[in-house]
Scaffold this motif. Structure first.
Motif, PDB file in Angstrom:
ATOM      1  N   ALA A  66      -8.116   2.796   6.220  1.00 16.07           N
ATOM      2  CA  ALA A  66      -6.969   3.176   5.375  1.00 16.07           C
ATOM      3  C   ALA A  66      -5.758   3.519   6.235  1.00 16.07           C
ATOM      4  CB  ALA A  66      -7.332   4.345   4.470  1.00 16.07           C
ATOM      5  N   ASP A  67      -5.973   4.294   7.287  1.00 13.62           N
ATOM      6  CA  ASP A  67      -4.861   4.680   8.176  1.00 13.62           C
ATOM      7  C   ASP A  67      -4.227   3.455   8.825  1.00 13.62           C
ATOM      8  OD1 ASP A  67      -5.210   7.360   7.596  1.00 13.62           O
ATOM      9  OD2 ASP A  67      -6.347   7.782   9.446  1.00 13.62           O
ATOM     10  N   ARG A  68      -5.043   2.536   9.338  1.00 15.83           N
ATOM     11  CA  ARG A  68      -4.504   1.359  10.009  1.00 15.83           C
ATOM     12  C   ARG A  68      -3.740   0.472   9.030  1.00 15.83           C
ATOM     13  NH1 ARG A  68      -6.081   4.481  12.326  1.00 15.83           N
ATOM     14  NH2 ARG A  68      -6.666   4.798  14.463  1.00 15.83           N
ATOM     15  N   LEU A  69      -4.277   0.305   7.831  1.00 22.06           N
ATOM     16  CA  LEU A  69      -3.576  -0.524   6.837  1.00 22.06           C
ATOM     17  C   LEU A  69      -2.261   0.119   6.413  1.00 22.06           C
ATOM     18  CD1 LEU A  69      -6.567  -1.696   4.624  1.00 22.06           C
ATOM     19  CD2 LEU A  69      -5.285  -3.059   6.292  1.00 22.06           C
ATOM     20  N   LYS A  70      -2.267   1.438   6.198  1.00 17.19           N
ATOM     21  CA  LYS A  70      -1.044   2.139   5.799  1.00 17.19           C
ATOM     22  C   LYS A  70       0.029   2.060   6.889  1.00 17.19           C
ATOM     23  CE  LYS A  70      -0.255   4.973   2.914  1.00 17.19           C
ATOM     24  NZ  LYS A  70       0.633   4.820   1.758  1.00 17.19           N
ATOM     25  N   GLN A  71      -0.404   2.084   8.158  1.00 13.24           N
ATOM     26  CA  GLN A  71       0.527   2.041   9.283  1.00 13.24           C
ATOM     27  C   GLN A  71       0.877   0.603   9.698  1.00 13.24           C
ATOM     28  OE1 GLN A  71      -1.650   4.238  12.236  1.00 13.24           O
ATOM     29  NE2 GLN A  71      -1.601   6.122  11.038  1.00 13.24           N
ATOM     30  N   GLY A  72       0.096  -0.343   9.212  1.00 10.26           N
ATOM     31  CA  GLY A  72       0.335  -1.735   9.593  1.00 10.26           C
ATOM     32  C   GLY A  72      -0.012  -2.021  11.043  1.00 10.26           C
ATOM     33  N   ASN A  73      -0.983  -1.290  11.575  1.00 11.04           N
ATOM     34  CA  ASN A  73      -1.338  -1.506  12.998  1.00 11.04           C
ATOM     35  C   ASN A  73      -2.828  -1.746  13.203  1.00 11.04           C
ATOM     36  OD1 ASN A  73      -2.313   1.087  12.632  1.00 11.04           O
ATOM     37  ND2 ASN A  73      -1.336   1.952  14.418  1.00 11.04           N
ATOM     38  N   LEU A  74      -3.351  -2.698  12.458  1.00 14.24           N
ATOM     39  CA  LEU A  74      -4.738  -3.086  12.660  1.00 14.24           C
ATOM     40  C   LEU A  74      -4.843  -3.798  14.013  1.00 14.24           C
ATOM     41  CD1 LEU A  74      -7.443  -3.105  11.057  1.00 14.24           C
ATOM     42  CD2 LEU A  74      -6.850  -5.426  10.370  1.00 14.24           C
ATOM     43  N   PRO A  75      -5.718  -3.288  14.917  1.00 15.18           N
ATOM     44  CA  PRO A  75      -5.785  -3.921  16.253  1.00 15.18           C
ATOM     45  C   PRO A  75      -6.253  -5.367  16.201  1.00 15.18           C
ATOM     46  CG  PRO A  75      -7.312  -2.047  16.104  1.00 15.18           C
ATOM     47  CD  PRO A  75      -6.637  -2.206  14.777  1.00 15.18           C
ATOM     48  N   LEU A  88       0.808  -1.219   0.000  1.00 18.77           N
ATOM     49  CA  LEU A  88       0.000   0.000   0.000  1.00 18.77           C
ATOM     50  C   LEU A  88       0.844   1.272   0.000  1.00 18.77           C
ATOM     51  CD1 LEU A  88      -2.757  -1.071   2.540  1.00 18.77           C
ATOM     52  CD2 LEU A  88      -2.861  -1.100   0.036  1.00 18.77           C
ATOM     53  N   GLY A  89       2.165   1.130   0.085  1.00 16.65           N
ATOM     54  CA  GLY A  89       3.068   2.279   0.133  1.00 16.65           C
ATOM     55  C   GLY A  89       2.818   3.348  -0.918  1.00 16.65           C
ATOM     56  N   PRO A  90       2.652   2.972  -2.190  1.00 17.85           N
ATOM     57  CA  PRO A  90       2.455   3.997  -3.233  1.00 17.85           C
ATOM     58  C   PRO A  90       1.102   4.713  -3.182  1.00 17.85           C
ATOM     59  CG  PRO A  90       3.141   1.893  -4.202  1.00 17.85           C
ATOM     60  CD  PRO A  90       2.841   1.644  -2.757  1.00 17.85           C
ATOM     61  N   TRP A  91       0.153   4.174  -2.460  1.00 16.00           N
ATOM     62  CA  TRP A  91      -1.191   4.749  -2.419  1.00 16.00           C
ATOM     63  C   TRP A  91      -1.304   5.716  -1.252  1.00 16.00           C
ATOM     64  CZ3 TRP A  91      -4.347   3.335  -6.355  1.00 16.00           C
ATOM     65  CH2 TRP A  91      -3.991   2.199  -7.065  1.00 16.00           C
ATOM     66  N   ASP A  92      -1.917   6.887  -1.478  1.00 12.74           N
ATOM     67  CA  ASP A  92      -2.139   7.780  -0.341  1.00 12.74           C
ATOM     68  C   ASP A  92      -3.491   7.460   0.297  1.00 12.74           C
ATOM     69  OD1 ASP A  92      -4.245   9.293  -1.564  1.00 12.74           O
ATOM     70  OD2 ASP A  92      -2.821  10.710  -2.412  1.00 12.74           O
ATOM     71  N   ARG A  93      -3.704   8.047   1.447  1.00 11.26           N
ATOM     72  CA  ARG A  93      -4.907   7.770   2.229  1.00 11.26           C
ATOM     73  C   ARG A  93      -6.180   8.030   1.439  1.00 11.26           C
ATOM     74  NH1 ARG A  93      -7.050  11.656   6.932  1.00 11.26           N
ATOM     75  NH2 ARG A  93      -8.219  10.181   8.168  1.00 11.26           N
ATOM     76  N   ASP A  94      -6.255   9.163   0.739  1.00 14.14           N
ATOM     77  CA  ASP A  94      -7.473   9.503  -0.002  1.00 14.14           C
ATOM     78  C   ASP A  94      -7.759   8.495  -1.108  1.00 14.14           C
ATOM     79  OD1 ASP A  94      -7.933  11.711   1.587  1.00 14.14           O
ATOM     80  OD2 ASP A  94      -6.942  13.097   0.219  1.00 14.14           O
ATOM     81  N   GLN A  95      -6.725   8.005  -1.768  1.00  9.41           N
ATOM     82  CA  GLN A  95      -6.922   6.986  -2.801  1.00  9.41           C
ATOM     83  C   GLN A  95      -7.491   5.710  -2.197  1.00  9.41           C
ATOM     84  OE1 GLN A  95      -2.820   7.143  -4.118  1.00  9.41           O
ATOM     85  NE2 GLN A  95      -3.463   7.876  -6.141  1.00  9.41           N
ATOM     86  N   LEU A  96      -6.949   5.298  -1.058  1.00 12.08           N
ATOM     87  CA  LEU A  96      -7.443   4.089  -0.404  1.00 12.08           C
ATOM     88  C   LEU A  96      -8.885   4.261   0.075  1.00 12.08           C
ATOM     89  CD1 LEU A  96      -4.295   3.005   1.627  1.00 12.08           C
ATOM     90  CD2 LEU A  96      -5.169   2.041  -0.512  1.00 12.08           C
ATOM     91  N   VAL A  97      -9.204   5.425   0.621  1.00 17.40           N
ATOM     92  CA  VAL A  97     -10.570   5.688   1.069  1.00 17.40           C
ATOM     93  C   VAL A  97     -11.522   5.588  -0.118  1.00 17.40           C
ATOM     94  CG1 VAL A  97     -12.132   7.482   1.965  1.00 17.40           C
ATOM     95  CG2 VAL A  97      -9.941   7.046   3.093  1.00 17.40           C
ATOM     96  N   HIS A  98     -11.134   6.167  -1.240  1.00 11.11           N
ATOM     97  CA  HIS A  98     -11.969   6.099  -2.452  1.00 11.11           C
ATOM     98  C   HIS A  98     -12.178   4.645  -2.887  1.00 11.11           C
ATOM     99  CE1 HIS A  98     -13.635   7.072  -6.349  1.00 11.11           C
ATOM    100  NE2 HIS A  98     -12.711   6.313  -6.905  1.00 11.11           N
TER     101      HIS A  98
END
Length: 112
Positions: free
Chosen positions: A103-112, A66-76
């Protein structure tokens, strides 16, 4: 004078009520529920993206992928899906806040 049947007069009100219940809340939207959303990602997203989110029918949902994708793209993508692919739109079930949280949790790799 022609009378309109009662059910025809009620239809617009019923349709508006149904649309209102399906539309995500806006300004007064509840904060995302981390337990519910983490479970949804693991179970529902995991059914295609792999139970460990490292890939399956769908692409991996890892930090590296998911590195190349920004948060807004993932939300969309989460909310509107990807036409012509098995990725469905989740907008009928998730709010924009929920999608941002995911999107934030996936980008950070910290899904609880």
């Amino acid at each position: 004078m022609q009378r309109t049947p009662a059910r025809s007069r009620l239809w617009p009100n019923a349709a508006l009520a149904l649309i209102a219940t399906m539309a995500p809340a806006s300004a007064g939207e509840a904060a995302p529920d981390p337990v519910k959303l983490a479970n949804l990602v693991r179970q529902d997203c995991g059914s295609c993206h792999g139970l460990t989110l490292k890939g399956g029918l769908g692409k991996p949902l890892t930090v590296e992928q998911l590195g190349p994708w920004d948060r807004d793209q993932l939300v969309h993508i989460i909310l509107d899906g990807i036409p012509g692919t098995p990725m469905p739109p989740w907008r009928p079930l998730l709010s924009e806040l929920d999608a941002r949280w995911i999107a934030d949790r996936l980008k950070q790799g910290n899904l609880p």
